[in-house]
Design a protein around this motif. Sequence first.
Motif, mmCIF file in Angstrom:
data_model
loop_
_atom_site.group_PDB
_atom_site.id
_atom_site.type_symbol
_atom_site.label_atom_id
_atom_site.label_comp_id
_atom_site.label_asym_id
_atom_site.label_seq_id
_atom_site.Cartn_x
_atom_site.Cartn_y
_atom_site.Cartn_z
ATOM 1 N N VAL A 143 -35.846 -44.774 -9.850
ATOM 2 C CA VAL A 143 -35.816 -43.391 -9.372
ATOM 3 C C VAL A 143 -34.948 -43.282 -8.122
ATOM 4 O O VAL A 143 -34.135 -42.357 -7.976
ATOM 5 N N ILE A 144 -35.105 -44.248 -7.207
ATOM 6 C CA ILE A 144 -34.314 -44.225 -5.977
ATOM 7 C C ILE A 144 -32.839 -44.455 -6.279
ATOM 8 O O ILE A 144 -31.962 -43.753 -5.763
ATOM 9 N N ALA A 145 -32.549 -45.426 -7.143
ATOM 10 C CA ALA A 145 -31.154 -45.727 -7.490
ATOM 11 C C ALA A 145 -30.480 -44.536 -8.164
ATOM 12 O O ALA A 145 -29.302 -44.259 -7.920
ATOM 13 N N GLY A 146 -31.221 -43.823 -8.991
ATOM 14 C CA GLY A 146 -30.655 -42.671 -9.694
ATOM 15 C C GLY A 146 -30.830 -41.366 -8.955
ATOM 16 O O GLY A 146 -30.396 -40.316 -9.446
ATOM 17 N N ARG A 147 -31.503 -41.405 -7.769
ATOM 18 C CA ARG A 147 -31.788 -40.199 -6.981
ATOM 19 C C ARG A 147 -32.427 -39.109 -7.847
ATOM 20 O O ARG A 147 -32.133 -37.926 -7.714
ATOM 21 N N ASN A 148 -33.337 -39.547 -8.703
ATOM 22 C CA ASN A 148 -34.001 -38.641 -9.633
ATOM 23 C C ASN A 148 -35.348 -38.241 -9.030
ATOM 24 O O ASN A 148 -36.417 -38.576 -9.537
ATOM 25 N N TRP A 149 -35.301 -37.489 -7.938
ATOM 26 C CA TRP A 149 -36.486 -37.254 -7.118
ATOM 27 C C TRP A 149 -37.557 -36.430 -7.820
ATOM 28 O O TRP A 149 -38.742 -36.570 -7.515
ATOM 29 N N ARG A 150 -37.174 -35.589 -8.772
ATOM 30 C CA ARG A 150 -38.179 -34.721 -9.394
ATOM 31 C C ARG A 150 -39.186 -35.515 -10.228
ATOM 32 O O ARG A 150 -40.279 -35.019 -10.506
ATOM 33 N N ASN A 151 -38.832 -36.735 -10.593
ATOM 34 C CA ASN A 151 -39.763 -37.547 -11.372
ATOM 35 C C ASN A 151 -40.639 -38.451 -10.513
ATOM 36 O O ASN A 151 -41.382 -39.280 -11.049
ATOM 37 N N LEU A 152 -40.586 -38.272 -9.188
ATOM 38 C CA LEU A 152 -41.495 -39.007 -8.315
ATOM 39 C C LEU A 152 -42.945 -38.649 -8.586
ATOM 40 O O LEU A 152 -43.854 -39.449 -8.356
ATOM 41 N N VAL A 153 -43.192 -37.431 -9.083
ATOM 42 C CA VAL A 153 -44.568 -37.010 -9.360
ATOM 43 C C VAL A 153 -45.200 -37.895 -10.431
ATOM 44 O O VAL A 153 -46.405 -38.175 -10.385
ATOM 45 N N VAL A 154 -44.400 -38.373 -11.375
ATOM 46 C CA VAL A 154 -44.916 -39.293 -12.386
ATOM 47 C C VAL A 154 -45.359 -40.592 -11.727
ATOM 48 O O VAL A 154 -46.400 -41.168 -12.071
ATOM 49 N N LEU A 155 -44.583 -41.038 -10.757
ATOM 50 C CA LEU A 155 -44.925 -42.257 -10.030
ATOM 51 C C LEU A 155 -46.196 -42.064 -9.208
ATOM 52 O O LEU A 155 -47.016 -42.980 -9.086
ATOM 53 N N VAL A 156 -46.378 -40.870 -8.645
ATOM 54 C CA VAL A 156 -47.604 -40.563 -7.899
ATOM 55 C C VAL A 156 -48.820 -40.657 -8.825
ATOM 56 O O VAL A 156 -49.863 -41.230 -8.465
ATOM 57 N N LEU A 157 -48.700 -40.090 -10.026
ATOM 58 C CA LEU A 157 -49.798 -40.166 -10.981
ATOM 59 C C LEU A 157 -50.081 -41.609 -11.391
ATOM 60 O O LEU A 157 -51.243 -42.002 -11.552
ATOM 61 N N LEU A 158 -49.026 -42.409 -11.553
ATOM 62 C CA LEU A 158 -49.216 -43.827 -11.855
ATOM 63 C C LEU A 158 -49.938 -44.522 -10.708
ATOM 64 O O LEU A 158 -50.807 -45.381 -10.935
#
Length: 407
Positions: A143-158
Motif C-alpha cells: 500500500v505504501i509503495a503504491g501510495r494506495n491510501w484509500r485501501n488502508l481501511v482494509v488493513l485497519v480491519l485486518l
Amino acid sequence: MTVTTDAGRKETNASPWAPAILSYGFRPFFFLAALWAGLAMIAWIGQLSGVLTLPIMLDPVSWHAKAFLFGYLSAVLAGFLLTAVPNWTGGAPLKGWPLLGLVLLWLAGRVTDLYTADLPAVVVACVDVSFPLILGAVILREVIAGRNWRNLVVLVLLGLHTLALLLVHLETAGGGYPAQGLGMRLGLATVIGMICLIGGRIIPSFTGNWLLKMGVDARPASPMQRLDKFVLAISLPALGIWVAAPDHIAAAVALTIFAMGHLLRLARWQGHRTAAEPLLAVLHLAYAMVPCGAVLMAISKIPHAPLDTAAAQHLWMAGAIGMMTLAVMIRATLGHTGRRLVAGPGAKMILLAVLVASVTRIVAGIGVGSAGWLYHLSAAAWCTAFFGYALVYGAALFSARRAAVQA
C-alpha cells in the motif's frame, strides 16, 4: 510467458523455482482454506459425538468457532489480499519462497490449534498471531509503495481481526468461554465489516459489467456514493455496540438500524436481474444475509424468542461469510487461471451445498422437535461445499494460467 489479467496488467506464470501453486497468493491459500474448513468440521463433529478427542485447551464449540473465524478466514483473507492488493497498487505479487514461508506459517497455526493442551500457551499464541501480523506487514508495504491510501481501511480491519485473535488466546488462558467472548464477537464484526466494504465495491461493479454484456439497460448504483458512505459510517458504531454489549437493548436497536441501511444499499444493486448467472446472484444473496443476520440476532434477544443467538449468528458465519467467501474464491480462481466466469455444474453444486448448510443450521436453531438430523445435514452440506471446491478447482490452482479467454 505473460498473460493479461482482468485488471489489465501483466502476470508472469510460474518459473522453475516457483511452481504454479506458488505463483499467486490465492492458489495455495484458497485450496488450503477449503480443505481446513471441511476437516475442521469433521473434527468438531467427532468431538461432539465423542468419537474424537483432541489435546486442546478450548471447549469443542469455541474450538469450532475459532477454527472457522480465524483459521479458515485468515487463509481466505491472505489469498484475497495477496491477489487483490497487487492489482490495486500495480506491484508484483508475493510468490515463490516468500509465499511458501507464509503458507507454512499458516499451517503451523493450524497444527498448534490441534495440540494446545500439549504446548505452552505463549508459543501457541505467538505462532497463531504472527501469521496475520506478517500478512499485514506485507500488505502495508504494498500500500505504501503504491501510495494506495484509500485501501488502508482494509488493513485497519485486518489489524482489528488480529487483535480479536489475541483476545481469544487471552480468554482461553483465563479459562473463559471464548465462543461467546469479546474476541470472537470482534473477529466476526471485522469480517462483516470487510464484506460491507469490499462487497459494496465489487458487487455493483460486477453486476454492472454483466448487465452491460447481456444488453440490459438497467445499471446498479455506482459503488461508494453518499448513501454507501453513510451506511458504512453508521455500521461502525452499530457493530461496536454489539461487540461491547451484545445483550443490551441498545445492541438490538443498533443491529436493526444496521440492517435497514444495508438492505437499502443492496436494493440499489439490481440483484433481481442476475438470476441467470449464479456466480453473480450468489454475491447478492450472500450480502443479503448480512442485514438478515443482524435482524435475526436482534430478534434472538427478545424474551422467549423462537431461535437462539448461536443460530442467528450462523446466518452471518455460515451464510454471509461462508457463501461470500466461496463465491469470491470461485470467481478469483476462474478469472485468474484464464477460465470463463460462468458457473458450471461444479460451482452450482458448491454454492447450493453451502446455502443448504447455512439454512439448515438456522432452522435447527429454532428448536422445533428433534433437530439432530438437521445439524448432521448442515455439517454434511458444509463439507460437500468446501471439499467440492478443492476437488473441482484443485487442478486449476496447481496448473499454469491459461491464455486469457472471453468471460
